[in-house]
Design an enzyme around this catalytic site. Structure first.
Site, PDB file in Angstrom:
ATOM      1  N   GLY A   1       0.792  -1.232   0.000  1.00 59.21           N
ATOM      2  CA  GLY A   1       0.000   0.000   0.000  1.00 59.21           C
ATOM      3  C   GLY A   1       0.821   1.277   0.000  1.00 59.21           C
ATOM      4  O   GLY A   1       1.860   1.376  -0.660  1.00 59.21           O
ATOM      5  N   ILE A   2       0.351   2.249   0.766  1.00 54.69           N
ATOM      6  CA  ILE A   2       0.956   3.591   0.773  1.00 54.69           C
ATOM      7  C   ILE A   2       2.409   3.535   1.260  1.00 54.69           C
ATOM      8  O   ILE A   2       3.302   4.157   0.676  1.00 54.69           O
ATOM      9  CB  ILE A   2       0.109   4.533   1.662  1.00 54.69           C
ATOM     10  CG1 ILE A   2      -1.264   4.772   1.014  1.00 54.69           C
ATOM     11  CG2 ILE A   2       0.832   5.850   1.903  1.00 54.69           C
ATOM     12  CD1 ILE A   2      -2.267   5.505   1.904  1.00 54.69           C
TER      13      ILE A   2
ATOM     14  N   ASP B   1       7.443  -4.010   9.030  1.00 52.15           N
ATOM     15  CA  ASP B   1       6.074  -4.508   8.865  1.00 52.15           C
ATOM     16  C   ASP B   1       5.912  -5.805   9.660  1.00 52.15           C
ATOM     17  O   ASP B   1       6.847  -6.593   9.782  1.00 52.15           O
ATOM     18  CB  ASP B   1       5.782  -4.767   7.375  1.00 52.15           C
ATOM     19  CG  ASP B   1       4.291  -4.734   7.065  1.00 52.15           C
ATOM     20  OD1 ASP B   1       3.851  -3.821   6.320  1.00 52.15           O
ATOM     21  OD2 ASP B   1       3.550  -5.610   7.577  1.00 52.15           O
TER      22      ASP B   1
ATOM     23  N   ASP C   1       6.167  -5.676  15.098  1.00 47.55           N
ATOM     24  CA  ASP C   1       4.778  -5.446  15.505  1.00 47.55           C
ATOM     25  C   ASP C   1       4.769  -4.141  16.291  1.00 47.55           C
ATOM     26  O   ASP C   1       5.245  -4.092  17.434  1.00 47.55           O
ATOM     27  CB  ASP C   1       4.290  -6.613  16.377  1.00 47.55           C
ATOM     28  CG  ASP C   1       2.871  -6.388  16.893  1.00 47.55           C
ATOM     29  OD1 ASP C   1       2.299  -5.298  16.648  1.00 47.55           O
ATOM     30  OD2 ASP C   1       2.343  -7.297  17.551  1.00 47.55           O
TER      31      ASP C   1
ATOM     32  N   ASN D   1       3.272   4.680   9.586  1.00 47.68           N
ATOM     33  CA  ASN D   1       2.263   4.382   8.560  1.00 47.68           C
ATOM     34  C   ASN D   1       1.477   3.100   8.869  1.00 47.68           C
ATOM     35  O   ASN D   1       0.371   2.912   8.370  1.00 47.68           O
ATOM     36  CB  ASN D   1       3.004   4.284   7.217  1.00 47.68           C
ATOM     37  CG  ASN D   1       2.185   3.645   6.135  1.00 47.68           C
ATOM     38  OD1 ASN D   1       1.365   4.300   5.493  1.00 47.68           O
ATOM     39  ND2 ASN D   1       2.380   2.350   5.909  1.00 47.68           N
TER      40      ASN D   1
ATOM     41  N   TYR E   1     -11.609   2.960  14.109  1.00 50.74           N
ATOM     42  CA  TYR E   1     -10.564   3.463  13.211  1.00 50.74           C
ATOM     43  C   TYR E   1     -10.534   4.994  13.223  1.00 50.74           C
ATOM     44  O   TYR E   1      -9.476   5.612  13.355  1.00 50.74           O
ATOM     45  CB  TYR E   1     -10.811   2.937  11.791  1.00 50.74           C
ATOM     46  CG  TYR E   1      -9.833   3.487  10.783  1.00 50.74           C
ATOM     47  CD1 TYR E   1      -8.530   2.988  10.709  1.00 50.74           C
ATOM     48  CD2 TYR E   1     -10.184   4.525   9.925  1.00 50.74           C
ATOM     49  CE1 TYR E   1      -7.619   3.509   9.804  1.00 50.74           C
ATOM     50  CE2 TYR E   1      -9.282   5.050   9.016  1.00 50.74           C
ATOM     51  CZ  TYR E   1      -8.006   4.538   8.958  1.00 50.74           C
ATOM     52  OH  TYR E   1      -7.092   5.064   8.061  1.00 50.74           O
TER      53      TYR E   1
ATOM     54  N   LYS F   1      -7.421   7.367  14.613  1.00 49.80           N
ATOM     55  CA  LYS F   1      -6.701   8.331  13.768  1.00 49.80           C
ATOM     56  C   LYS F   1      -6.839   9.758  14.315  1.00 49.80           C
ATOM     57  O   LYS F   1      -5.971  10.604  14.097  1.00 49.80           O
ATOM     58  CB  LYS F   1      -7.213   8.247  12.329  1.00 49.80           C
ATOM     59  CG  LYS F   1      -6.780   6.963  11.625  1.00 49.80           C
ATOM     60  CD  LYS F   1      -5.280   6.948  11.397  1.00 49.80           C
ATOM     61  CE  LYS F   1      -4.783   5.643  10.828  1.00 49.80           C
ATOM     62  NZ  LYS F   1      -3.350   5.677  10.490  1.00 49.80           N
TER      63      LYS F   1
ATOM     64  N   PRO G   1      -4.639  11.788   4.658  1.00 47.55           N
ATOM     65  CA  PRO G   1      -5.143  11.529   3.305  1.00 47.55           C
ATOM     66  C   PRO G   1      -6.642  11.248   3.310  1.00 47.55           C
ATOM     67  O   PRO G   1      -7.201  10.816   4.317  1.00 47.55           O
ATOM     68  CB  PRO G   1      -4.409  10.255   2.865  1.00 47.55           C
ATOM     69  CG  PRO G   1      -3.506   9.865   3.998  1.00 47.55           C
ATOM     70  CD  PRO G   1      -3.973  10.596   5.211  1.00 47.55           C
TER      71      PRO G   1
HETATM   72  N1  NAD Z   1      -5.621   4.057   1.755  1.00 49.85           N
HETATM   73  C1  NAD Z   1      -6.381   5.065   2.193  1.00 49.85           C
HETATM   74  O1  NAD Z   1      -7.410   5.441   1.594  1.00 49.85           O
HETATM   75  C2  NAD Z   1      -6.002   5.793   3.466  1.00 49.85           C
HETATM   76  C3  NAD Z   1      -6.653   6.997   3.771  1.00 49.85           C
HETATM   77  C4  NAD Z   1      -6.302   7.658   4.942  1.00 49.85           C
HETATM   78  C5  NAD Z   1      -5.316   7.150   5.771  1.00 49.85           C
HETATM   79  N2  NAD Z   1      -4.711   5.968   5.446  1.00 49.85           N
HETATM   80  C6  NAD Z   1      -3.663   5.463   6.338  1.00 49.85           C
HETATM   81  O2  NAD Z   1      -2.476   5.296   5.566  1.00 49.85           O
HETATM   82  C7  NAD Z   1      -1.715   4.218   6.088  1.00 49.85           C
HETATM   83  C8  NAD Z   1      -1.448   3.175   4.999  1.00 49.85           C
HETATM   84  O3  NAD Z   1      -2.680   2.799   4.399  1.00 49.85           O
HETATM   85  P1  NAD Z   1      -2.768   1.565   3.407  1.00 49.85           P
HETATM   86  O4  NAD Z   1      -3.977   1.772   2.574  1.00 49.85           O
HETATM   87  O5  NAD Z   1      -1.453   1.347   2.752  1.00 49.85           O
HETATM   88  O6  NAD Z   1      -3.059   0.388   4.490  1.00 49.85           O
HETATM   89  P2  NAD Z   1      -2.869  -1.196   4.390  1.00 49.85           P
HETATM   90  O7  NAD Z   1      -3.873  -1.790   5.333  1.00 49.85           O
HETATM   91  O8  NAD Z   1      -2.892  -1.667   2.979  1.00 49.85           O
HETATM   92  O9  NAD Z   1      -1.401  -1.455   4.930  1.00 49.85           O
HETATM   93  C9  NAD Z   1      -1.107  -1.432   6.298  1.00 49.85           C
HETATM   94  C10 NAD Z   1       0.242  -2.076   6.524  1.00 49.85           C
HETATM   95  O10 NAD Z   1       0.489  -2.061   7.941  1.00 49.85           O
HETATM   96  C11 NAD Z   1       0.954  -3.334   8.323  1.00 49.85           C
HETATM   97  N3  NAD Z   1       0.636  -3.591   9.728  1.00 49.85           N
HETATM   98  C12 NAD Z   1      -0.574  -3.912  10.257  1.00 49.85           C
HETATM   99  N4  NAD Z   1      -0.458  -4.127  11.575  1.00 49.85           N
HETATM  100  C13 NAD Z   1       0.854  -3.925  11.886  1.00 49.85           C
HETATM  101  C14 NAD Z   1       1.594  -4.006  13.084  1.00 49.85           C
HETATM  102  N5  NAD Z   1       1.015  -4.358  14.255  1.00 49.85           N
HETATM  103  N6  NAD Z   1       2.917  -3.715  13.056  1.00 49.85           N
HETATM  104  C15 NAD Z   1       3.528  -3.387  11.882  1.00 49.85           C
HETATM  105  N7  NAD Z   1       2.881  -3.319  10.709  1.00 49.85           N
HETATM  106  C16 NAD Z   1       1.552  -3.589  10.713  1.00 49.85           C
HETATM  107  C17 NAD Z   1       0.262  -4.319   7.381  1.00 49.85           C
HETATM  108  O11 NAD Z   1       0.944  -5.571   7.332  1.00 49.85           O
HETATM  109  C18 NAD Z   1       0.300  -3.541   6.074  1.00 49.85           C
HETATM  110  O12 NAD Z   1       1.508  -3.777   5.371  1.00 49.85           O
HETATM  111  C19 NAD Z   1      -2.515   3.657   7.262  1.00 49.85           C
HETATM  112  O13 NAD Z   1      -2.070   4.301   8.450  1.00 49.85           O
HETATM  113  C20 NAD Z   1      -3.933   4.096   6.934  1.00 49.85           C
HETATM  114  O14 NAD Z   1      -4.726   4.171   8.105  1.00 49.85           O
HETATM  115  C21 NAD Z   1      -5.026   5.280   4.323  1.00 49.85           C
END
Ligand code: NAD
Length: 251
Positions: A16-17, A36, A62, A89, A157, A161, A187
């Site tokens: 992801g991001i 991760d 973790d 993130n 959630y 945040k 975002p």
């Molecule tokens: N995608 C969106 O629309 C959006 C919008 C606003 C905010 N965000 C925020 O942006 C960030 C990334 O979003 P995304 O869409 O890539 O999310 P995602 O769920 O695809 O990825 C999250 C990542 O965090 C890892 N993770 C989960 N629990 C963990 C832990 N205990 N320790 C370490 N790593 C852990 C997962 O393995 C994964 O790789 C997040 O904080 C999300 O809340 C996303």
């Protein structure tokens, strides 16, 4: 090369991001630690950065666990000598299922806070001493536009945040004297390679109606702000949350 020779720890960068940030920071010269909980995804993301010509390692972490975040910081220092940048993130996000607030089990509420909010706190706690020692650091937290829109059906959630947003302001006041800035990115809906229940066709229709810029966001839309906050260019800015939300009507 705005991040040349900087060491950046990016949590949750296995997909992801965060994964896009890892590649983009590496392209600006940063050495990357992908922290991760998903080891396979973390290793693959680190390999992708190396295949692109960058430097990266994966450290299974973790963020909800204090010892694990300490080990993360120690591994980064062991491998790259220091930590200049921390991007908080990691979150429980794409795996969430939507449900009314009174259908959220207590355990699920606590787990979301343990990762999203406590995880941000713990990673800062582990990394701050290393940054303090050198009088330099950039911490970037990831909040969300849902904090201001109050989107229904994932109240844990949204609240987690909101806490990240508030924590950003509070931490900035404590770390400013040490040359460490703490800012957040908020975002709006961002499409990644990971399918998720939290974004439906109807949800997108509403999103686009409320956005000034009428297209779906992608991780690349966040990269410029993230690099700015990670670089020296943002040195006089701290405690701020940048809304990268396509001009969402509420903000
Ligand atoms: N995608 C969106 O629309 C959006 C919008 C606003 C905010 N965000 C925020 O942006 C960030 C990334 O979003 P995304 O869409 O890539 O999310 P995602 O769920 O695809 O990825 C999250 C990542 O965090 C890892 N993770 C989960 N629990 C963990 C832990 N205990 N320790 C370490 N790593 C852990 C997962 O393995 C994964 O790789 C997040 O904080 C999300 O809340 C996303």
């Amino acid at each position: 090369m705005r991040l040349k020779n900087k060491v950046a720890v990016i949590t949750g960068a296995g997909q992801g991001i965060g994964k896009v940030f890892a590649s983009a920071f590496a392209a600006e010269g940063a050495r990357i630690v992908i922290a991760d909980v998903n080891s396979g995804a973390g290793e693959a993301a680190a390999k992708a950065v190396r295949d692109e010509g960058g430097e990266a390692i994966a450290v299974t972490t973790d963020v909800s666990d204090e010892r694990s975040t300490r080990d993360m910081a120690a591994a980064a220092v062991d491998h790259f000598g220091t930590i200049d940048i921390l991007v908080n993130n990691a979150a429980i996000f794409s795996t969430l299922s939507m449900k009314p607030f009174d259908a959220i089990p207590v355990e699920e509420w606590d787990r979301v806070f343990a990762v999203n909010t406590r995880g941000t706190f713990l990673a800062c706690k582990a990394v701050a001493p290393i940054m303090r020692e050198r009088g330099y650091g950039r911490i970037i937290n990831i909040s969300s536009s849902v904090v201001v829109t109050g989107r229904p059906n994932y109240a844990h959630y949204v609240a987690s945040k909101g806490a990240v947003w508030a924590f950003t302001h509070a931490l900035a006041t404590e770390l400013g004297e040490d040359g460490i800035t703490v800012n957040a990115i908020s975002p709006h809906g961002i499409i990644t390679e990971i399918p998720r229940e939290t974004i439906s066709d109807e949800g997108w229709r509403r999103n686009l109606e409320e956005q000034a810029i009428k297209r779906k966001g992608e991780p690349a839309d966040l990269v410029g702000a993230a690099i700015y906050l990670a670089s020296d260019e943002s040195r006089y800015m701290t405690g701020q949350t940048l809304s990268l939300d396509a001009g969402l009507r509420f903000t």
